[in-house]
Design an enzyme around this catalytic site. Structure first.
Site, PDB file in Angstrom:
ATOM      1  N   HIS A 104      61.806  75.345  24.182  1.00  0.00           N
ATOM      2  CA  HIS A 104      62.045  76.693  24.706  1.00  0.00           C
ATOM      3  C   HIS A 104      63.272  77.298  24.018  1.00  0.00           C
ATOM      4  O   HIS A 104      64.325  76.659  23.929  1.00  0.00           O
ATOM      5  CB  HIS A 104      62.278  76.564  26.214  1.00  0.00           C
ATOM      6  CG  HIS A 104      62.491  77.844  26.937  1.00  0.00           C
ATOM      7  ND1 HIS A 104      61.455  78.654  27.362  1.00  0.00           N
ATOM      8  CD2 HIS A 104      63.630  78.449  27.366  1.00  0.00           C
ATOM      9  CE1 HIS A 104      61.945  79.690  28.012  1.00  0.00           C
ATOM     10  NE2 HIS A 104      63.265  79.603  28.025  1.00  0.00           N
TER      11      HIS A 104
ATOM     12  N   HIS B 243      61.562  82.962  24.613  1.00  0.00           N
ATOM     13  CA  HIS B 243      61.807  83.752  25.823  1.00  0.00           C
ATOM     14  C   HIS B 243      62.707  84.927  25.456  1.00  0.00           C
ATOM     15  O   HIS B 243      63.892  84.734  25.186  1.00  0.00           O
ATOM     16  CB  HIS B 243      62.475  82.816  26.849  1.00  0.00           C
ATOM     17  CG  HIS B 243      62.899  83.467  28.123  1.00  0.00           C
ATOM     18  ND1 HIS B 243      63.764  82.848  29.012  1.00  0.00           N
ATOM     19  CD2 HIS B 243      62.571  84.648  28.688  1.00  0.00           C
ATOM     20  CE1 HIS B 243      63.957  83.629  30.056  1.00  0.00           C
ATOM     21  NE2 HIS B 243      63.260  84.730  29.885  1.00  0.00           N
TER      22      HIS B 243
ATOM     23  N   MET C  36      61.659  82.925  36.777  1.00  0.00           N
ATOM     24  CA  MET C  36      63.069  82.557  36.632  1.00  0.00           C
ATOM     25  C   MET C  36      63.561  82.078  37.994  1.00  0.00           C
ATOM     26  O   MET C  36      63.466  82.826  38.986  1.00  0.00           O
ATOM     27  CB  MET C  36      63.901  83.759  36.184  1.00  0.00           C
ATOM     28  CG  MET C  36      63.553  84.337  34.812  1.00  0.00           C
ATOM     29  SD  MET C  36      63.599  83.154  33.466  1.00  0.00           S
ATOM     30  CE  MET C  36      65.293  82.547  33.571  1.00  0.00           C
TER      31      MET C  36
ATOM     32  N   GLY D 285      70.438  84.590  31.731  1.00  0.00           N
ATOM     33  CA  GLY D 285      71.660  84.897  30.985  1.00  0.00           C
ATOM     34  C   GLY D 285      72.480  83.667  30.624  1.00  0.00           C
ATOM     35  O   GLY D 285      73.150  83.662  29.608  1.00  0.00           O
ATOM     36  N   PHE D 286      72.378  82.628  31.453  1.00  0.00           N
ATOM     37  CA  PHE D 286      73.220  81.453  31.223  1.00  0.00           C
ATOM     38  C   PHE D 286      72.499  80.182  31.648  1.00  0.00           C
ATOM     39  O   PHE D 286      71.727  80.212  32.613  1.00  0.00           O
ATOM     40  CB  PHE D 286      74.532  81.570  32.018  1.00  0.00           C
ATOM     41  CG  PHE D 286      75.310  82.795  31.646  1.00  0.00           C
ATOM     42  CD1 PHE D 286      76.201  82.765  30.573  1.00  0.00           C
ATOM     43  CD2 PHE D 286      75.123  83.990  32.335  1.00  0.00           C
ATOM     44  CE1 PHE D 286      76.898  83.913  30.211  1.00  0.00           C
ATOM     45  CE2 PHE D 286      75.821  85.149  31.972  1.00  0.00           C
ATOM     46  CZ  PHE D 286      76.704  85.109  30.903  1.00  0.00           C
ATOM     47  N   GLY D 287      72.780  79.102  30.931  1.00  0.00           N
ATOM     48  CA  GLY D 287      72.293  77.792  31.355  1.00  0.00           C
ATOM     49  C   GLY D 287      73.199  77.230  32.435  1.00  0.00           C
ATOM     50  O   GLY D 287      74.274  77.771  32.718  1.00  0.00           O
TER      51      GLY D 287
ATOM     52  N   ASP E  73      61.802  78.421  34.871  1.00  0.00           N
ATOM     53  CA  ASP E  73      62.980  78.386  34.006  1.00  0.00           C
ATOM     54  C   ASP E  73      64.234  78.613  34.845  1.00  0.00           C
ATOM     55  O   ASP E  73      64.385  79.677  35.449  1.00  0.00           O
ATOM     56  CB  ASP E  73      62.834  79.486  32.940  1.00  0.00           C
ATOM     57  CG  ASP E  73      63.940  79.438  31.890  1.00  0.00           C
ATOM     58  OD1 ASP E  73      64.744  78.489  31.894  1.00  0.00           O
ATOM     59  OD2 ASP E  73      63.970  80.380  31.058  1.00  0.00           O
TER      60      ASP E  73
ATOM     61  N   GLY F 250      67.109  72.859  30.596  1.00  0.00           N
ATOM     62  CA  GLY F 250      68.218  72.900  29.649  1.00  0.00           C
ATOM     63  C   GLY F 250      69.259  71.848  29.954  1.00  0.00           C
ATOM     64  O   GLY F 250      69.208  70.719  29.462  1.00  0.00           O
ATOM     65  N   SER F 251      70.239  72.209  30.794  1.00  0.00           N
ATOM     66  CA  SER F 251      71.386  71.325  31.004  1.00  0.00           C
ATOM     67  C   SER F 251      70.982  69.952  31.532  1.00  0.00           C
ATOM     68  O   SER F 251      71.505  68.934  31.060  1.00  0.00           O
ATOM     69  CB  SER F 251      72.406  71.997  31.928  1.00  0.00           C
ATOM     70  OG  SER F 251      71.773  72.498  33.068  1.00  0.00           O
TER      71      SER F 251
HETATM   72  C1  DX5 Z   1      68.619  81.126  31.277  1.00  0.00           C
HETATM   73  C2  DX5 Z   1      67.620  80.633  30.266  1.00  0.00           C
HETATM   74  C3  DX5 Z   1      67.174  79.232  30.459  1.00  0.00           C
HETATM   75  C4  DX5 Z   1      68.299  78.212  30.407  1.00  0.00           C
HETATM   76  C5  DX5 Z   1      68.001  77.219  31.484  1.00  0.00           C
HETATM   77  O1  DX5 Z   1      68.714  82.491  31.236  1.00  0.00           O
HETATM   78  O2  DX5 Z   1      66.454  81.445  30.266  1.00  0.00           O
HETATM   79  O3  DX5 Z   1      66.121  78.868  29.600  1.00  0.00           O
HETATM   80  O4  DX5 Z   1      68.419  77.525  29.202  1.00  0.00           O
HETATM   81  O5  DX5 Z   1      69.044  76.337  31.574  1.00  0.00           O
HETATM   82  P1  DX5 Z   1      69.196  75.313  32.770  1.00  0.00           P
HETATM   83  O6  DX5 Z   1      67.999  74.393  32.732  1.00  0.00           O
HETATM   84  O7  DX5 Z   1      70.491  74.642  32.483  1.00  0.00           O
HETATM   85  O8  DX5 Z   1      69.220  76.126  34.048  1.00  0.00           O
HETATM   86 ZN    ZN Z   2      64.675  80.738  29.129  1.00  0.00          ZN
END
Ligand code: DX5
Ligand code: ZN
Length: 220
Positions: A34, A67, A140, A145-147, A174, A196-197
């Site tokens: 992704h 995305h 979502m 905007g942030f991980g 996501d 992600g994280s």
């Molecule tokens: C956030 C992104 C995600 C992000 C998810 O806006 O769209 O794809 O990487 O990160 P995690 O899994 O750490 O919430």
């Molecule tokens: Zn994403």
């Protein structure tokens, strides 16, 4: 029943060694990755453009799921397709209902698979009429905007309603997914899990993927 798939989100990767990170994801068994594109307008952050996707493509043979967190996603869809994006997901909040048919057709015309993304407070039932035209929908479970943000459980009823209405659709989640929240959304009927994280921090990434992909859809 659609297959369960974990998509590592490269937003959490170390971009100073992107090729190694891509290889690590492949070695862990990821079938798809992704990629988060942020324009500093639709969301309050900036990430990357097509030339980074091109660099990724050069080091990765897996499915690239892009995305677009952008105010004008359609304008850039062809450019992302040209560098090897396999799926392109656009936000319904950016496009709006009036331009939606045209936007879906434009992304489809690039040759990429098309996804529709929904912010946590967007009711997807109002968009059901577009869902048989697309390849995936993505909820979502954080504000984009942030991980590294926390999972928003209020989205879960939206996942359930959508799975009931569309038994074969790929439903992607996501934001805030980890070993605690993945079983919840899979029970709700989600089959594509962007992570992600939690994935990048996990000490056994191959086990993480095989564990999640062996969960049973729709079962707690
Ligand atoms: C956030 C992104 C995600 C992000 C998810 O806006 O769209 O794809 O990487 O990160 P995690 O899994 O750490 O919430
Ligand atoms: Zn994403």
């Amino acid at each position: 029943m659609p297959d369960i798939r974990v998509l590592p989100s490269l937003l959490s990767a170390d971009f100073s060694k992107l090729a190694e990170e891509l290889q690590m994801c492949e070695d862990a068994g990821a079938q798809a990755l992704h990629v988060d594109v942020m324009d500093g307008h639709f969301v309050p952050n900036l990430t990357l453009g097509p030339f980074i996707v091109k660099a990724m493509r050069g080091h990765c043979s897996k499915w690239l799921d892009v995305h677009l967190m952008m105010t004008h996603p359609v304008q850039y869809a062809q450019a992302f397709r040209d560098v090897g994006s396999d799926a392109i997901t656009i936000h319904v909040e950016a496009v709006g209902p009036r331009a939606m048919n045209e936007a879906i057709a434009a992304v489809k015309a690039t040759g990429a698979k098309v996804g529709l993304a929904f912010n946590p407070d967007t009711d997807p039932t109002l968009w059901f009429k577009f869902m048989d035209q697309v390849d995936l929908v993505m909820f979502m479970t954080v504000y984009p905007g942030f991980g590294g943000q926390s999972f928003i459980p209020e989205v879960r009823p939206f996942i359930r309603k959508t799975r009931e209405a569309f038994p074969e659709l790929d439903i992607q989640i996501d934001g805030g997914l980890n070993r605690e929240t993945i079983p919840l959304v899979v029970a709700d009927g989600a089959n594509h899990l962007v992570c992600g994280s939690a994935f990048f921090k996990d000490s056994d990434k191959a086990e993480f993927i095989s564990w999640a992909e062996s969960l049973e859809l729709g079962k707690t």
